[in-house]
Design a protein around this motif. Structure first.
Motif, mmCIF file in Angstrom:
data_model
loop_
_atom_site.group_PDB
_atom_site.id
_atom_site.type_symbol
_atom_site.label_atom_id
_atom_site.label_comp_id
_atom_site.label_asym_id
_atom_site.label_seq_id
_atom_site.Cartn_x
_atom_site.Cartn_y
_atom_site.Cartn_z
ATOM 1 N N ARG B 29 85.717 -2.942 94.819
ATOM 2 C CA ARG B 29 84.445 -3.579 94.514
ATOM 3 C C ARG B 29 83.695 -3.922 95.794
ATOM 4 O O ARG B 29 84.292 -4.256 96.816
ATOM 5 C CB ARG B 29 84.687 -4.849 93.690
ATOM 6 C CG ARG B 29 85.383 -4.554 92.385
ATOM 7 C CD ARG B 29 85.446 -5.776 91.515
ATOM 8 N NE ARG B 29 84.131 -6.138 91.007
ATOM 9 C CZ ARG B 29 83.883 -7.305 90.403
ATOM 10 N NH1 ARG B 29 84.843 -8.197 90.278
ATOM 11 N NH2 ARG B 29 82.686 -7.574 89.945
ATOM 12 N N LEU B 30 82.365 -3.824 95.684
ATOM 13 C CA LEU B 30 81.523 -4.155 96.820
ATOM 14 C C LEU B 30 80.918 -5.536 96.578
ATOM 15 O O LEU B 30 80.133 -5.732 95.658
ATOM 16 C CB LEU B 30 80.424 -3.103 96.987
ATOM 17 C CG LEU B 30 79.666 -3.098 98.318
ATOM 18 C CD1 LEU B 30 79.164 -1.694 98.637
ATOM 19 C CD2 LEU B 30 78.525 -4.076 98.347
ATOM 20 N N ARG B 182 79.594 1.802 99.951
ATOM 21 C CA ARG B 182 79.893 1.997 98.528
ATOM 22 C C ARG B 182 81.082 2.958 98.364
ATOM 23 O O ARG B 182 82.020 2.704 97.605
ATOM 24 C CB ARG B 182 78.623 2.555 97.876
ATOM 25 C CG ARG B 182 78.716 3.166 96.529
ATOM 26 C CD ARG B 182 78.380 2.146 95.469
ATOM 27 N NE ARG B 182 79.644 1.601 94.999
ATOM 28 C CZ ARG B 182 79.798 0.482 94.327
ATOM 29 N NH1 ARG B 182 78.758 -0.276 94.071
ATOM 30 N NH2 ARG B 182 80.972 0.084 93.915
ATOM 31 N N ALA B 185 84.355 1.354 98.963
ATOM 32 C CA ALA B 185 84.823 0.595 97.793
ATOM 33 C C ALA B 185 85.383 1.557 96.749
ATOM 34 O O ALA B 185 86.431 1.298 96.151
ATOM 35 C CB ALA B 185 83.684 -0.235 97.222
ATOM 36 N N THR B 186 84.709 2.686 96.566
ATOM 37 C CA THR B 186 85.144 3.658 95.559
ATOM 38 C C THR B 186 86.533 4.206 95.874
ATOM 39 O O THR B 186 87.338 4.454 94.979
ATOM 40 C CB THR B 186 84.130 4.821 95.472
ATOM 41 O OG1 THR B 186 82.832 4.256 95.261
ATOM 42 C CG2 THR B 186 84.468 5.762 94.339
ATOM 43 N N ILE B 190 88.564 -3.095 99.805
ATOM 44 C CA ILE B 190 87.837 -4.336 99.554
ATOM 45 C C ILE B 190 86.667 -4.346 100.520
ATOM 46 O O ILE B 190 86.868 -4.254 101.736
ATOM 47 C CB ILE B 190 88.745 -5.553 99.824
ATOM 48 C CG1 ILE B 190 89.934 -5.549 98.865
ATOM 49 C CG2 ILE B 190 87.942 -6.845 99.741
ATOM 50 C CD1 ILE B 190 91.006 -6.551 99.248
ATOM 51 N N VAL B 191 85.433 -4.404 99.996
ATOM 52 C CA VAL B 191 84.268 -4.344 100.879
ATOM 53 C C VAL B 191 83.432 -5.603 100.705
ATOM 54 O O VAL B 191 83.073 -5.970 99.584
ATOM 55 C CB VAL B 191 83.414 -3.089 100.586
ATOM 56 C CG1 VAL B 191 82.213 -3.042 101.527
ATOM 57 C CG2 VAL B 191 84.243 -1.826 100.721
#
Lengths: 331, 255
Positions: B29-30, B182, B185-186, B190-191
């Motif tokens: 998740r961002l 993005r 995160a994909t 963890i961003v």
């Protein structure tokens, strides 16, 4: 990178041989070597072992110590002016050595002189860091370094002036301007362990110095502890410079000049500039020491005068070239 | 493998910068952190990265406290992009990105195959391959910022913390940079990103944490955090929905 080191290594080796061959007495190194190896106490062998060999060895050791310490200090403080000579570390090392010498402790144990040099260098470095702080600007560093230099120089002159030895004032020149003439293999034995021991932490700092190129916050993020780096570099520089200065006195300009000449060749990476800076320092001291023997000045010039004479134009040329190509003055 | 902040507090110069911060950040998740200047966003990121020590509470990554982690391991698992990047020496672009591999034990002069691959990938994703052999002091601030982003991408860390990574980028490059984050995160990282551009926040955030006066005052989906009354409360300015040109795709990269 390897090419730079190899080329510099060959250059130092050639200068080493030239340094052994050059002097007031006509001299054939190969003849002397065969004399020595066959155990004959011919005069040529004596000149080689007692005079020429120590001089050439000290040129390499002292030049390498100053070049490496200069490159590491510049990398740590991220300041192109940080150098043992400019920052007063060399001068405090000389003061330590002179104090021991004239206090009569030098004769007590052969370790006293280099030890005093190291202690002097370390106190200079710690004083500099303590007063300047971590985020010192170039101007602050120069000012504090200049004050430290002047103070240590004055204290050295005072100690020599107070000593009953009539030759004291002649000695001032030696300590403040540097020399590797008339040294023996025992001097090599004094300087070499200190310098070798000091170079170790400096070389260990190479990856940390690379990380510091993008600032302390980035370095921490890359897993490098800036405090540990400070400890490694200050301890290493104090050992290497202290050991060198205890034998040669203050040889200026080498630690400032060598890294600047090297940096463009290693793409300005602080870690990669360490070893080539040591080699360049060795080359500069050998070159200067050869030049002052060849010049018809009657009495030999001090080594520090010659390194400055050779080094200053190189620095000017680097600055000039950087200015003309519109680069920021990193040199 | 979550990154957990437990009742974090930090005081700087007698001033409480952060207090009672509790966050659980999940992989994939961002998360965007917004808030006014001085809200404590950068300090929070530094604490999460383990490069600053909290005065209270602690940070845990995958069950291990950051303060007990070896610096090199921590740096391998958490990549931190500071807000301002000092460039003390005129390194070239590739060497700057290569520093991101330092925690993996890479050597700048002779990177191993895996290191070289990570460096090349990071540079192509930030469109910085053209700066490989250029001195970073000769580049613009935006170009240097893209190299700095490439540096943290090259680490291939589990956690990526970026402090205002798009502040000096043009609209197309902002999209490219956010696309790269993005993508991190994909792939399961963890961003956490600090942003001021609310259009980018609504477009990219899975979760928005609103920080004000050193405390979390909002935490949830972008629609809730970006509601005009919430923004007005936090920033002390009036907000209304408006129609302005917003970059939606970076064609130079797509084509």
């Amino acid at each position: 990178m390897r090419g730079v080191n190899a080329a510099l290594g060959v250059f130092v080796a050639v200068l080493f041989v030239v340094s052994i061959a050059v002097g007031p007495t006509g001299f054939a190194p190969l003849g002397a070597l065969s004399d020595m190896l066959s155990g004959r106490d011919a005069p040529m062998a004596l000149i080689l072992v007692e005079l020429r060999l120590p001089r050439a060895l000290l040129g390499v050791i002292i030049g390498a110590a100053l070049g490496l310490a200069g490159a590491a200090m510049q990398g740590l403080l991220r300041n192109p002016l940080a150098e043992p000579g400019v920052t007063g570390v060399s001068a405090t090392a000389a003061l330590g050595a002179v104090l021991t010498f004239y206090g009569g402790y030098a004769g007590a144990t052969p370790l006293a002189l280099p030890l005093a040099g190291v202690v002097g260098a370390a106190s200079g470095a710690i004083l500099l860091l303590a007063i300047a702080g971590r985020d010192a600007t170039v101007a602050t560093l120069i000012l504090i370094g200049a004050a430290l230099n002047a103070l240590a120089g004055a204290a050295t002159a005072l100690v020599l002036g107070l000593s009953p030895n009539p030759y004291a004032f002649y000695e001032i020149g030696t300590w403040l301007m540097g020399s590797i003439a008339d040294r023996g293999l025992d001097h090599v034995a004094l300087a070499l362990p200190c310098v070798a021991l000091g170079c170790l932490p400096l070389l260990l700092a190479r990856r940390g110095l690379d990380a510091l190129a993008l600032g302390e916050e980035t370095a921490r993020g890359l897993g490098v502890d800036p405090r540990r780096m400070t400890l490694l570099v200050i301890a290493g520089a104090a050992l290497a410079v202290g050991g060198a200065v205890a034998v040669s006195g203050v040889v200026g300009f080498v630690g400032l000049m060598a890294p600047h000449a090297i940096r463009p060749l290693v793409r300005y990476r602080p870690g990669a500039s360490l070893v080539p800076s040591a080699l360049a320092g060795a080359a500069l001291v050998l070159l200067a020491d050869i030049a002052l023997r060849l010049l018809p000045t009657g009495r030999e010039l001090p080594l520090g005068v010659m390194t400055a004479l050779l080094g200053a134009p190189v620095l000017w040329q680097l600055a000039w070239r950087a200015r003309r190509s519109g680069q920021t003055p990193w040199l | 493998m979550a990154l957990i902040a437990a009742s974090l507090a930090r005081r700087l110069g007698g001033h409480t910068v952060l207090d009672g911060i509790a966050l659980t950040l999940e992989p994939g998740r961002l998360c965007v952190v917004i808030g006014p200047n001085g809200a404590g966003k950068s300090t929070l990121l530094r604490l999460l990265a383990g490069i600053d020590r909290p005065d209270g509470g602690g940070v845990i990554l995958g069950g291990a406290a950051l303060e007990n982690m070896a610096p090199r391991e921590r740096a391998r698992r958490i990549a931190h992009l500071p807000q301002t990047i000092a460039a003390h020496w005129p390194l070239n672009g590739r060497d700057m990105v290569a520093l991101g591999r330092l925690p993996h034990g890479a050597r700048l002069e002779a990177p191993a195959a895996a290191d070289a691959m990570a460096i090349a990938t990071a540079m192509s994703r930030t469109d910085t391959a053209a700066f490989s052999d250029r001195r970073i002091d000769m580049l613009s601030a935006g170009e240097r910022a893209r190299l700095a982003l490439a540096r943290v991408l090259a680490t291939e860390a589990e956690v990526l913390l970026a402090d205002e990574p798009v502040a000096s980028l043009d609209p197309a490059q902002q999209l490219a940079a956010m696309d790269a984050l993005r993508a991190e995160a994909t792939r399961g990282a963890i961003v956490v990103v600090v942003l001021h551009d609310l259009a980018l926040v609504s477009r990219y955030a899975d979760r928005v944490v609103v920080l004000a006066g050193g405390r979390i005052v909002g935490d949830g989906r972008p629609s809730a955090a970006l509601a005009p009354d919430m923004l007005e409360r936090v920033y002390g300015a009036r907000f209304e929905m408006a129609l302005i040109p917003v970059a939606v795709s970076d064609r130079s990269r797509a084509g």
